[in-house]
Every structure is written in C-alpha cells, then in structure tokens.
Design an enzyme around this catalytic site. Sequence first.
Site, PDB file in Angstrom:
ATOM      1  N   LYS A 193       0.866  -1.188   0.000  1.00 16.01           N
ATOM      2  CA  LYS A 193       0.000   0.000   0.000  1.00 16.01           C
ATOM      3  C   LYS A 193       0.892   1.223   0.000  1.00 16.01           C
ATOM      4  O   LYS A 193       2.039   1.174   0.456  1.00 16.01           O
ATOM      5  CB  LYS A 193      -0.880   0.016   1.257  1.00 16.01           C
ATOM      6  CG  LYS A 193      -2.172   0.756   1.051  1.00 16.01           C
ATOM      7  CD  LYS A 193      -3.181  -0.107   0.319  1.00 16.01           C
ATOM      8  CE  LYS A 193      -4.485   0.619   0.086  1.00 16.01           C
ATOM      9  NZ  LYS A 193      -5.516  -0.323  -0.388  1.00 16.01           N
TER      10      LYS A 193
HETATM   11  P1  NAD Z   1     -12.967   7.449  -2.499  1.00 14.50           P
HETATM   12  O1  NAD Z   1     -11.987   8.489  -2.110  1.00 14.50           O
HETATM   13  O2  NAD Z   1     -13.369   7.320  -3.930  1.00 14.50           O
HETATM   14  O3  NAD Z   1     -14.301   7.589  -1.631  1.00 14.50           O
HETATM   15  C1  NAD Z   1     -14.317   7.690  -0.246  1.00 14.50           C
HETATM   16  C2  NAD Z   1     -15.708   8.134   0.170  1.00 14.50           C
HETATM   17  O4  NAD Z   1     -15.818   8.103   1.606  1.00 14.50           O
HETATM   18  C3  NAD Z   1     -16.043   9.563  -0.259  1.00 14.50           C
HETATM   19  O5  NAD Z   1     -17.382   9.601  -0.712  1.00 14.50           O
HETATM   20  C4  NAD Z   1     -15.907  10.349   1.030  1.00 14.50           C
HETATM   21  O6  NAD Z   1     -16.679  11.538   1.041  1.00 14.50           O
HETATM   22  C5  NAD Z   1     -16.423   9.332   2.010  1.00 14.50           C
HETATM   23  N1  NAD Z   1     -16.105   9.587   3.415  1.00 14.50           N
HETATM   24  C6  NAD Z   1     -14.919   9.914   3.960  1.00 14.50           C
HETATM   25  N2  NAD Z   1     -15.071  10.093   5.287  1.00 14.50           N
HETATM   26  C7  NAD Z   1     -16.369   9.847   5.559  1.00 14.50           C
HETATM   27  C8  NAD Z   1     -17.144   9.853   6.756  1.00 14.50           C
HETATM   28  N3  NAD Z   1     -16.601  10.136   7.944  1.00 14.50           N
HETATM   29  N4  NAD Z   1     -18.469   9.554   6.670  1.00 14.50           N
HETATM   30  C9  NAD Z   1     -19.023   9.250   5.490  1.00 14.50           C
HETATM   31  N5  NAD Z   1     -18.333   9.223   4.336  1.00 14.50           N
HETATM   32  C10 NAD Z   1     -17.028   9.512   4.379  1.00 14.50           C
HETATM   33  O7  NAD Z   1     -12.353   6.060  -1.961  1.00 14.50           O
HETATM   34  P2  NAD Z   1     -12.734   4.584  -2.443  1.00 14.50           P
HETATM   35  O8  NAD Z   1     -11.754   4.181  -3.467  1.00 14.50           O
HETATM   36  O9  NAD Z   1     -14.191   4.496  -2.700  1.00 14.50           O
HETATM   37  O10 NAD Z   1     -12.354   3.749  -1.126  1.00 14.50           O
HETATM   38  C11 NAD Z   1     -13.280   3.586  -0.065  1.00 14.50           C
HETATM   39  C12 NAD Z   1     -12.829   2.390   0.785  1.00 14.50           C
HETATM   40  O11 NAD Z   1     -12.786   1.216  -0.045  1.00 14.50           O
HETATM   41  C13 NAD Z   1     -11.434   2.509   1.384  1.00 14.50           C
HETATM   42  O12 NAD Z   1     -11.418   1.828   2.624  1.00 14.50           O
HETATM   43  C14 NAD Z   1     -10.558   1.748   0.403  1.00 14.50           C
HETATM   44  O13 NAD Z   1      -9.356   1.286   0.966  1.00 14.50           O
HETATM   45  C15 NAD Z   1     -11.503   0.617   0.052  1.00 14.50           C
HETATM   46  N6  NAD Z   1     -11.194  -0.062  -1.217  1.00 14.50           N
HETATM   47  C16 NAD Z   1     -11.118   0.644  -2.387  1.00 14.50           C
HETATM   48  C17 NAD Z   1     -10.860  -0.032  -3.566  1.00 14.50           C
HETATM   49  C18 NAD Z   1     -10.822   0.671  -4.900  1.00 14.50           C
HETATM   50  O14 NAD Z   1     -10.719  -0.024  -5.921  1.00 14.50           O
HETATM   51  N7  NAD Z   1     -10.940   1.979  -4.956  1.00 14.50           N
HETATM   52  C19 NAD Z   1     -10.641  -1.423  -3.559  1.00 14.50           C
HETATM   53  C20 NAD Z   1     -10.740  -2.114  -2.356  1.00 14.50           C
HETATM   54  C21 NAD Z   1     -11.030  -1.408  -1.189  1.00 14.50           C
END
Ligand code: NAD
Length: 425
Positions: free
Chosen positions: A118
């Site tokens: 990561k």
């Molecule tokens: P992103 O930045 O696209 O979205 C994050 C979202 O969370 C945003 O809508 C943001 O406003 C919201 N957020 C942040 N703090 C918040 C809070 N306190 N309350 C409510 N909403 C809140 O990120 P993402 O890529 O969607 O990743 C989200 C999660 O999924 C992370 O834990 C990431 O590690 C995990 N993940 C992502 C992927 C990927 O392919 N992008 C793959 C596996 C896991």
Amino acid sequence: MTVMVPSRTPAQITPGRQALDSALHQLDQAAAHLGLDDGLHTMLATPRRSLTVSVPVRREDGRMDVVQGFRVQHNVSRGPAKGGIRFHPSTDIHEVTALAMWMTWKCALVGIPYGGAKGGVAVDPTVLTTRELERLTRRYVNEILPLIGPEKDIPAPDVGTDEQTMAWIMDTYSVNTGYSVPGVVTGKPMTLGGSLGRAGSTSRGVQIAALAALGRSPEGVRVAVQGFGKVGALAAQYLADAGCRVVAVSDVSGAVYSASGLDVSDLRAWVAESGGVYGYRHADALSHDELFELDVDVLVPAALEGVITAANAPRIKARLVVEGANGPTTPEADEILAANGTVIVPDILANAGGVIVSYLEWVQNMQAYSWSAAEVEMKLRDLMQNAYGEVKSLAADRDLTLRQAAHVIGVGRVAEAHQMRGLYP
Ligand code: NAD
C-alpha cells in the site's frame, strides 16, 4: 540485532495505529488457529519493506509545501507486491502498513499471484489544484521509484486517487524507464491500457458478496451505504439494480435518507454536479452517526477504517454488514456484532473485486492483449464466488466467523508459500 516488529504500545494512538492493531489482532487469531511458530508469525506481522519519503510540492502561489509519503510492501512471497495509493490528510505509516497487510491476505484468499502493498501521501487532495496534484503525484512516484515496477510492486487507486492519478504514475515511471510500461499500475484509463470493468470492479464484488451472503431474493432488501466515492456509489447502484432498496447513503458532506428508497442514479448525478450528497432534494438529511443505526437489513461501510466500534456496534440493527472499506470494524465491535448474530462479510473478501480486476488488467498489459467486458466480469464472478464458498464452508466446519475463516485461508496460504520457499540464506 534489532527487529522492526511494530510495537503495540505506542506513545500516541492515531487512527492508523488502531488500524494496524486491528490487523495484528486478526493475524494473531489466524496464526493461533493455524499453529504457526513464533518466527513465522513475527515475519508475517512485519512488513518486508517500508519507505517513508518527503514530497516537496510547488503550490500555485510559488510556496513550497513538504508532505510525507509512504510505500509499504508487506509480503512478496506469492508474487509481486500489489496495493493502492491513498491521498488523505490522516494517512500515516501505521495505516499504510495495516492496509498492506490486508492486501497480502486478500490476494492469497482470492488466489491471485500477488503479495500485499500500500502507499499513501498525507495530504488533502481536495484543496490542491489539478496541476499541484500532478506535481505532487509525479514527485511522490519519483521518490518511491526504486520499489515499484510491473514485476515488483504495482500500485492502484484508493481513497483520494483515481485513474488520472494512475495515468500520471504510469507516465512518470515510463519516462524514467525510456519506454511505455502500462503494467506498472492498474486502474488506468482505457486509453492507456486500463481494463474494461475495472472502474466498477470493487463495487461489483461487493454486490456479489452481499447477494451471496443474503441467501434470499434481494427484492426490497433495505440497504445503507457509508461512503459514496468510487466503491460506495457503484455498490449502492449495483445493489439497487439487483432489486435492493437503498434507503440511506453518506459521504464526507453529510448523509441522506429516503424510506421508500433513493434513486441512486439521480443521486450520483447530483453528487457529480454538487460535489457531495448534502442538499439532495429528494431525501431527508441524516447525521453521520444515525446512518449506522438505521433499521436496515444490510449495512455497507465504504469509507475509512475504524467506523464500527464498541460505541456504536450495540445499536447496529443490520443483520448483514458487507465491508466495502478496508478495516471499518474494530475487533471489539466484531465481537459485539457476532454475539448479536450479525454476519460480517469481511473486507479481505467483500472488496476483493478491485484487486481481482487489477490482476486481470495487469495480465492483459503483460500480454499486450485485451479481454471483453463480459470475459472480465465472468472471471471476477468466478474468483469472488469461489472465495466466498471457501470462506463460508471453512467457517461452518470450524465454527469461525467469516472474518476468522477468511484470515485462516489467506494467512495459511502465505505461510505455506514461506515454508515451501524456505529461508534464504
Ligand atoms: P474514495 O476516495 O473514492 O471515496 C471515499 C468516500 O468516503 C467519499 O465519498 C468520502 O466523502 C467518504 N467519506 C470519507 N469520510 C467519511 C465519513 N466520515 N463519513 C461518510 N463518508 C465519508 O475512496 P474509495 O476508493 O471508494 O475507497 C473507499 C474504501 O474502499 C477505502 O477503505 C478503500 O481502501 C476501500 N477499497 C477501495 C478499492 C478501490 O478499488 N478503490 C478497492 C478495495 C477497497
């Protein structure tokens, strides 16, 4: 000789440190179940390589800011390291280490030939201009350049990064190499060798895992989703498409609720226009905390770590929690929810769709070939459903939670790889 085993008694408990403690606790449980010896257990608790870098960035007004960046390769016993890059102000080395460790178990669990990594930069990308973001990304990549490469360590998007970020990374790496190297990152734009189906892959995997765990018709099943970014918005969309009633979603701007179900496409269009769910006129406003306590069937945390805790777990009414985010549930909350009969489909299984299609993208890049969207989705479905079936059956055989079973499988495969390879020298 001093060994860099992460200490469990830090001076200051940051959210990142809590995430690492959760990851270590989950590893401890799996290691005990598998009967791993102390040496191997310590090796698996310790990242293989951790790099902290200073990233100077020239702001538009001429000032120079310096932010911290990280890249952690937790384990490479099963193949090159793989894992996203996060841009978030509270990212620290502990959080990045925890996320890298979860990537190791996730790749092993779904049977793709990668180790776990990561990266992160402690910065708020929303306050930077596009040009500042580009300079920051390129400089960060330059600092971690010795570690990454298509056969060594392959980054991807995570919180606060997207396909544009991946394009800059691919370009920076390629310029330094002297030729185009699309396989150095996944989650790229299609025009640079991205894969069909990658953008929605994590969310598609969440949908597949949720429907498998529901074990009944999704028609009318009430769902709440925390986080409406890359993972949460499309998870909400795909669950709604399957017939679920998505009654509430939140993002950093606020939370919205409609008892009769939100029109997720319309809400996504509103967010694209306004920047957040706040103010969406076809729903009522809700507080962030209230979303967790709604009377719903399925709760999908899809934002950050440590949001389901001992404090709110007793009030969670959902019978099924499907972890789109990494590490959203603390070990204490895990126990409370299990005692209340709530089933949790754990992160390393539920959100594995992203790394599965990242792997498919990388395979296509390495072969200079491309698959159709239907082929990609079929392979994704197969790998997700196989992994879900294995976890479910081990959990039933050994009376484990799905999280414990998923870790026993993932950690067990990595331990086996170490045992087969032996220790050099
Ligand atoms: P992103 O930045 O696209 O979205 C994050 C979202 O969370 C945003 O809508 C943001 O406003 C919201 N957020 C942040 N703090 C918040 C809070 N306190 N309350 C409510 N909403 C809140 O990120 P993402 O890529 O969607 O990743 C989200 C999660 O999924 C992370 O834990 C990431 O590690 C995990 N993940 C992502 C992927 C990927 O392919 N992008 C793959 C596996 C896991």
